[in-house]
Design an enzyme around this catalytic site. Structure first.
Site, PDB file in Angstrom:
ATOM      1  N   SER C  48       0.844  -1.139  -0.141  1.00  0.00           N
ATOM      2  CA  SER C  48       0.133  -0.074   0.019  1.00  0.00           C
ATOM      3  C   SER C  48       0.912   1.196   0.016  1.00  0.00           C
ATOM      4  O   SER C  48       0.596   2.321  -0.509  1.00  0.00           O
ATOM      5  CB  SER C  48      -1.159  -0.093   1.346  1.00  0.00           C
ATOM      6  OG  SER C  48      -1.867  -0.776   1.220  1.00  0.00           O
ATOM      7  N   SER C  89      -6.568  -3.227   5.340  1.00  0.00           N
ATOM      8  CA  SER C  89      -7.526  -3.536   6.886  1.00  0.00           C
ATOM      9  C   SER C  89      -7.660  -2.310   7.611  1.00  0.00           C
ATOM     10  O   SER C  89      -8.706  -2.551   8.615  1.00  0.00           O
ATOM     11  CB  SER C  89      -6.204  -4.312   7.515  1.00  0.00           C
ATOM     12  OG  SER C  89      -5.158  -3.603   8.067  1.00  0.00           O
ATOM     13  N   THR C  92      -3.125  -1.086  10.021  1.00  0.00           N
ATOM     14  CA  THR C  92      -1.665  -0.844   9.746  1.00  0.00           C
ATOM     15  C   THR C  92      -0.979   0.336  10.855  1.00  0.00           C
ATOM     16  O   THR C  92      -1.589   1.278  10.471  1.00  0.00           O
ATOM     17  CB  THR C  92      -1.142  -0.443   8.388  1.00  0.00           C
ATOM     18  OG1 THR C  92      -2.166  -1.096   7.510  1.00  0.00           O
ATOM     19  CG2 THR C  92       0.220  -0.651   8.084  1.00  0.00           C
ATOM     20  N   GLU C 162      -4.759  -3.738  -3.032  1.00  0.00           N
ATOM     21  CA  GLU C 162      -3.580  -2.967  -3.833  1.00  0.00           C
ATOM     22  C   GLU C 162      -3.843  -2.661  -5.212  1.00  0.00           C
ATOM     23  O   GLU C 162      -3.694  -1.453  -5.398  1.00  0.00           O
ATOM     24  CB  GLU C 162      -2.317  -3.846  -3.466  1.00  0.00           C
ATOM     25  CG  GLU C 162      -1.916  -3.902  -1.974  1.00  0.00           C
ATOM     26  CD  GLU C 162      -1.277  -4.997  -1.570  1.00  0.00           C
ATOM     27  OE1 GLU C 162      -1.240  -5.223  -0.238  1.00  0.00           O
ATOM     28  OE2 GLU C 162      -1.032  -5.939  -2.440  1.00  0.00           O
TER      29      GLU C 162
END
Lengths: 195, 195, 195, 195
Positions: C48, C89, C92, C162
């Site tokens: 990411s 998510s 991170t 991604e």
């Protein structure tokens, strides 16, 4: 939003075309080279440099000994190693000079490019050709029937090549997972927990 | 030029002081930890992040299995690995959170800092204390006798700590070379030929 | 090659779904926030992090004052700046802690995530929800009719998120080009000539 | 510990020598070039690349418009910009090719090197010569009287040049602070709060 969606459809149409243009022989040679190398090195500049890094992360997750040219702990490549060079134009000086140096020590070279006659491609042991943008996009979007005919591309510079390369390389990762018999849980165990 | 030279002398005076303050026990434990780890991970943010990268390059040249937290191909550290965390204040959030995650899986931790009571230092198995700047520099320069008494430091923010850390870590590399019996030629052979 | 193509089709099917799920209000707010910020900061970790960098390059080409959290010359964000945080998510730690620090000084925050109830999303002024992978892929590929029913996804970990994020952000770039009246030639003039 | 200290003294002796060898004219020209450029670009590979990044961070703290060649948001340099290239040997291909491209558009070039007759130095508008290692170190350490005579250097490869460059560039930062009238508090305000 309208422009965003139109651009998204142009990108999707391009990717769909890519799927049809992939050449089995090129892809199989690339996968074989990845699996038989002692260590794999990747190189790319700009956004292509980001795409090869994304690929390198997954190779690390697969347990392949992988290095990114230009990063801190990258050693010198040797004869039994593989260099994967990504450049849409095949003329990026950073990638070209990396390939020249690698070639001198006998490192095998895979070049992923839109231009199979470029300076970089001429240094390659194997080539994978990925379509970049045609100068004027005349794509009839299969998704958005209202957009037909010619229009200026909404994906400037190397955008289409870079996205295509990421999607292609992630698809190659799927092949490697199968061939190496790796499960997702094994990848997760190698995934950086600190980032 | 005058200011440049005055700053240079302040830095040299600081480094000379460092040499005297190094604690044998701390340095020996650090070197032992580096040599007994399966893999070494380094972490630091900002200029300290650059200094640990410079150290990591030399460890790679020495043939040590080394990774930099936050770079592309860095895997997850495990119990038999070592994490070297560098932070002048010992409070840098990136380094602290890395150390916390590493500690959870049993990775041994060496912290190099000016503050042995910092959050980071409390997570350490071994500490190396390196002097940073005293708030008002009252150093009588041994090199430039004309500059005496108190003056505002010419090395802003963490400058003195960062330079000290680089010099210290490069000195540790010398110890590792001797202990591992590595010659400069072996380092050169691993040195990146493409950069 | 077969696995490569199957994975490619899974990715394409996912992207096609994304196009339908984009919410006009979310996308419009994001574009408005990008255009009204004094400076834009982006943050992401791992792959990411690579995707937000690819986005940042294009914003630089567009002439937007853009910075990547964690890179060398990144200053401290302030109240009139925008932080774009990307995390599938939404948990991170690097992105979460960046958002927390930015929020404290009043920086506006856009979060791009699959989880609108995540820790990161709760810190957001604006959210863009992008679909990630459903745990068991039961996608009937519209491209490859032979593959139907449930199968293990060929796109491990965050891959689908991604890629989706890169395609979405490049589509947003198209909107920005139009709204700012930038021509491709202007982008090319800012494009790094040395890389 | 003994080797560590011996190496540290070798480094200190080298730095002391540097202080004497700095040429006022070279340093003054460099500082003037930094202050009169519209934007400053820095380039270096390997550990020299880390050192120029550390310098770039401080220039950012000083409020100078600064870019690092090879990083995400780096634009193309132009005629009113300055390129600072750091290379001990003056032959690093990445720095040489950057300087060539920059020269073509009229960007002014400062080269910091040990070899004023190198390929890189020949491209320079201004040169700063910094001493690297003499092949056999015959330094009589002024700090540790027990070590005299010739011995193999404990600072392998470019170590002495890289440390010297960091110390020199941080000393130049002190000059810039004075000339620009910047206080440490102003630097701290620009210092990245998220890292």
């Amino acid at each position: 939003m309208q422009e965003t969606r139109r651009a998204l459809h142009e990108i999707l149409a391009h990717l769909q075309g890519t799927s049809k243009k992939l050449r089995k022989r090129q892809v199989d040679s690339f996968i074989k080279a990845l699996l038989s190398a002692k260590r794999v090195f990747v190189v790319g500049a700009g956004r292509s440099g980001l795409v090869v890094r994304a690929f390198a992360m997954r190779l690390m997750h697969l347990g392949i000994d992988i290095h990114v040219i230009g990063e801190t702990i990258t050693p010198a490549p040797r004869a039994d190693d593989l260099l994967v060079a990504l450049s849409g134009s095949g003329e990026t000086s950073f990638a070209v000079s990396a390939a020249k140096i690698a070639k001198r020590v006998g490192t095998k070279i895979v070049v992923i490019t839109s231009y199979p006659r470029s300076t970089l491609a001429k240094l390659a042991d194997h080539i994978v050709t990925l379509p970049g943008r045609t100068k004027i996009a005349s794509i009839k979007s299969y998704l958005d029937r209202q957009i037909v005919g010619e229009y200026e591309s909404l994906a400037p510079l190397g955008t289409l090549f870079e996205i295509t390369a990421l999607v292609f390389l992630d698809s190659v990762v799927a092949s490697l997972m199968t061939k190496l018999g790796r499960k997702e849980e094994e990848l997760r165990a190698r995934h950086a927990t600190i980032e």
